[in-house]
Every structure is written in C-alpha cells, then in structure tokens.
Scaffold this motif. Structure first.
Motif, short mmCIF file in Angstrom:
data_model
loop_
_atom_site.label_atom_id
_atom_site.label_comp_id
_atom_site.label_asym_id
_atom_site.label_seq_id
_atom_site.Cartn_x
_atom_site.Cartn_y
_atom_site.Cartn_z
N ASP A 140 0.82 -1.22 0.00
CA ASP A 140 0.00 0.00 0.00
C ASP A 140 0.85 1.26 0.00
OD1 ASP A 140 -2.49 -1.15 -0.19
OD2 ASP A 140 -2.90 -1.09 1.97
N SER A 141 2.08 1.19 0.49
CA SER A 141 2.94 2.38 0.51
C SER A 141 3.25 2.84 -0.92
CB SER A 141 4.23 2.10 1.26
OG SER A 141 5.00 1.11 0.61
N PHE A 142 3.30 1.91 -1.89
CA PHE A 142 3.51 2.31 -3.29
C PHE A 142 2.35 3.17 -3.75
CE2 PHE A 142 2.24 1.62 -7.69
CZ PHE A 142 3.31 2.19 -8.34
N TYR A 143 1.13 2.74 -3.44
CA TYR A 143 -0.04 3.52 -3.85
C TYR A 143 -0.06 4.89 -3.17
CZ TYR A 143 -2.04 -0.54 -6.21
OH TYR A 143 -2.27 -1.58 -7.07
N ASP A 144 0.38 4.96 -1.91
CA ASP A 144 0.46 6.24 -1.22
C ASP A 144 1.48 7.16 -1.90
OD1 ASP A 144 -1.43 5.32 0.59
OD2 ASP A 144 0.08 4.65 2.04
N ASP A 145 2.62 6.60 -2.28
CA ASP A 145 3.63 7.38 -3.00
C ASP A 145 3.10 7.84 -4.35
OD1 ASP A 145 5.37 6.97 -0.90
OD2 ASP A 145 6.47 5.35 -1.91
N LEU A 146 2.37 6.95 -5.03
CA LEU A 146 1.78 7.28 -6.33
C LEU A 146 0.78 8.42 -6.20
CD1 LEU A 146 1.35 6.66 -9.36
CD2 LEU A 146 -0.41 5.03 -8.65
N ILE A 147 -0.07 8.37 -5.19
CA ILE A 147 -1.07 9.42 -4.97
C ILE A 147 -0.37 10.75 -4.70
CG2 ILE A 147 -2.87 10.23 -3.40
CD1 ILE A 147 -3.69 7.21 -3.17
N ALA A 148 0.68 10.75 -3.88
CA ALA A 148 1.42 11.98 -3.59
C ALA A 148 2.09 12.52 -4.85
CB ALA A 148 2.46 11.71 -2.50
N TYR A 149 2.67 11.63 -5.65
CA TYR A 149 3.34 12.05 -6.89
C TYR A 149 2.34 12.66 -7.87
CZ TYR A 149 6.11 11.72 -11.18
OH TYR A 149 6.75 12.01 -12.35
N ILE A 150 1.20 12.00 -8.03
CA ILE A 150 0.18 12.51 -8.96
C ILE A 150 -0.41 13.82 -8.45
CG2 ILE A 150 -2.14 12.03 -9.87
CD1 ILE A 150 -1.21 9.17 -10.37
N ASP A 151 -0.60 13.94 -7.14
CA ASP A 151 -1.10 15.19 -6.58
C ASP A 151 -0.14 16.33 -6.89
OD1 ASP A 151 -2.83 16.85 -5.04
OD2 ASP A 151 -1.49 16.62 -3.31
N HIS A 152 1.16 16.08 -6.75
CA HIS A 152 2.18 17.09 -7.06
C HIS A 152 2.14 17.45 -8.55
CE1 HIS A 152 6.00 19.20 -6.96
NE2 HIS A 152 6.41 18.44 -7.96
N LYS A 153 2.09 16.42 -9.42
CA LYS A 153 2.05 16.67 -10.87
C LYS A 153 0.79 17.44 -11.26
CE LYS A 153 4.33 14.70 -13.79
NZ LYS A 153 5.45 15.10 -14.64
N GLN A 154 -0.34 17.10 -10.65
CA GLN A 154 -1.60 17.78 -10.96
C GLN A 154 -1.54 19.25 -10.54
OE1 GLN A 154 -5.00 15.97 -9.07
NE2 GLN A 154 -6.44 17.03 -10.38
N ALA A 155 -0.97 19.51 -9.38
CA ALA A 155 -0.84 20.89 -8.90
C ALA A 155 0.07 21.70 -9.83
CB ALA A 155 -0.29 20.90 -7.48
N ARG A 156 1.19 21.12 -10.27
CA ARG A 156 2.09 21.81 -11.19
C ARG A 156 1.40 22.07 -12.53
NH1 ARG A 156 7.46 22.38 -10.68
NH2 ARG A 156 7.76 22.11 -12.91
N LYS A 157 0.65 21.09 -13.00
CA LYS A 157 -0.06 21.24 -14.27
C LYS A 157 -1.05 22.40 -14.21
CE LYS A 157 -3.06 18.68 -17.40
NZ LYS A 157 -3.82 17.44 -17.60
N GLU A 158 -1.81 22.45 -13.12
CA GLU A 158 -2.81 23.52 -12.96
C GLU A 158 -2.13 24.88 -12.80
OE1 GLU A 158 -5.17 22.28 -9.65
OE2 GLU A 158 -6.10 20.66 -10.79
N LEU A 159 -1.01 24.92 -12.09
CA LEU A 159 -0.29 26.16 -11.86
C LEU A 159 0.23 26.73 -13.18
CD1 LEU A 159 1.01 28.16 -9.81
CD2 LEU A 159 3.02 26.68 -9.89
N PHE A 160 0.86 25.87 -14.00
CA PHE A 160 1.46 26.36 -15.23
C PHE A 160 0.44 26.58 -16.34
CE2 PHE A 160 5.31 24.57 -13.23
CZ PHE A 160 6.03 25.75 -13.20
N GLU A 161 -0.69 25.88 -16.32
CA GLU A 161 -1.73 26.16 -17.31
C GLU A 161 -2.39 27.50 -17.04
OE1 GLU A 161 -4.55 22.98 -17.39
OE2 GLU A 161 -3.28 21.72 -18.62
N ASN A 162 -2.60 27.82 -15.76
CA ASN A 162 -3.25 29.08 -15.40
C ASN A 162 -2.28 30.27 -15.49
OD1 ASN A 162 -5.62 27.70 -14.90
ND2 ASN A 162 -5.22 27.50 -12.72
N GLY A 163 -0.98 29.99 -15.39
CA GLY A 163 0.01 31.05 -15.40
C GLY A 163 0.33 31.57 -16.80
N GLN A 164 -0.10 30.86 -17.84
CA GLN A 164 0.24 31.28 -19.20
C GLN A 164 -0.75 32.21 -19.79
OE1 GLN A 164 0.91 27.78 -21.54
NE2 GLN A 164 2.79 27.30 -20.46
#
Length: 99
Positions: free
Chosen positions: A75-99
């Motif tokens: 289950d720790s892999f899935y927790d790491d995956l969720i954290a990684y995807i959350d980070h990627k999603q936040a970066r995606k939203e930040l840079f899409e809105n910043g342009q």
C-alpha cells in the motif's frame, strides 16, 4: 508545416485514451519491482495512469496495478503514487493558469 503525431496511451483505470504527456507511467522491471517511471524510459512492463488524484485513489481501492502486473504491491507504493500525482496535478494547474 507537417503536423506531428501525438502518441496516445490508454489509462489503465478508466480505459480512456489520452496523450502520453498527460499520463504517468508505472513500470515493473525484471525483478518484479514496481515503481513510478518519471522519465518514461525505464525498461520493463509499463502501464499508464492519468494525472488525476481521484483515479489514483481508485487504483488503490481496486488494486489495479497488482492485477496488471500479476505481483503483490504494498500500500505504501499507492500512497507514493497518490502523492506524486497530486504534485504533478498541482504543477499542471499552476502552469496552465500562469500562461
């Protein structure tokens, strides 16, 4: 100018096709170790999941990658995956809105 082909991959959770850049690759290597492939170039069997925290949570509930790779995943892999995807999603939203 010639239009470039966009590589498409299937999201393992939803079954929808999406551009490869909008997905995260998960890979199982020859040893049976499952990891997040940040570069998209690691050798091994790969599966893709979209950059969406809800889909990552669904993958954890349904043990999607265990079924895809036929290997027991902690289950720790899935927790790491969720954290990684959350980070990627936040970066995606930040840079899409910043342009």
């Amino acid at each position: 100018m010639k239009k470039r082909k966009i590589p498409m991959r299937k999201d393992i959770v939803s079954g929808e096709m999406a551009p490869k850049k909008e997905l995260v690759r998960i890979v199982r290597d020859a040893d049976g170790t499952v990891s997040i492939d940040e570069t998209g170039k690691k050798s091994g069997r790969g599966a893709y999941i979209s950059i969406d925290v809800d889909r990552a949570n669904q993958a954890k509930r349904e043990h999607v990658f265990e079924k895809a790779f036929s290997v027991k995943i902690d289950d720790s892999f899935y927790d790491d995956l969720i954290a990684y995807i959350d980070h990627k999603q936040a970066r995606k939203e930040l840079f899409e809105n910043g342009q």
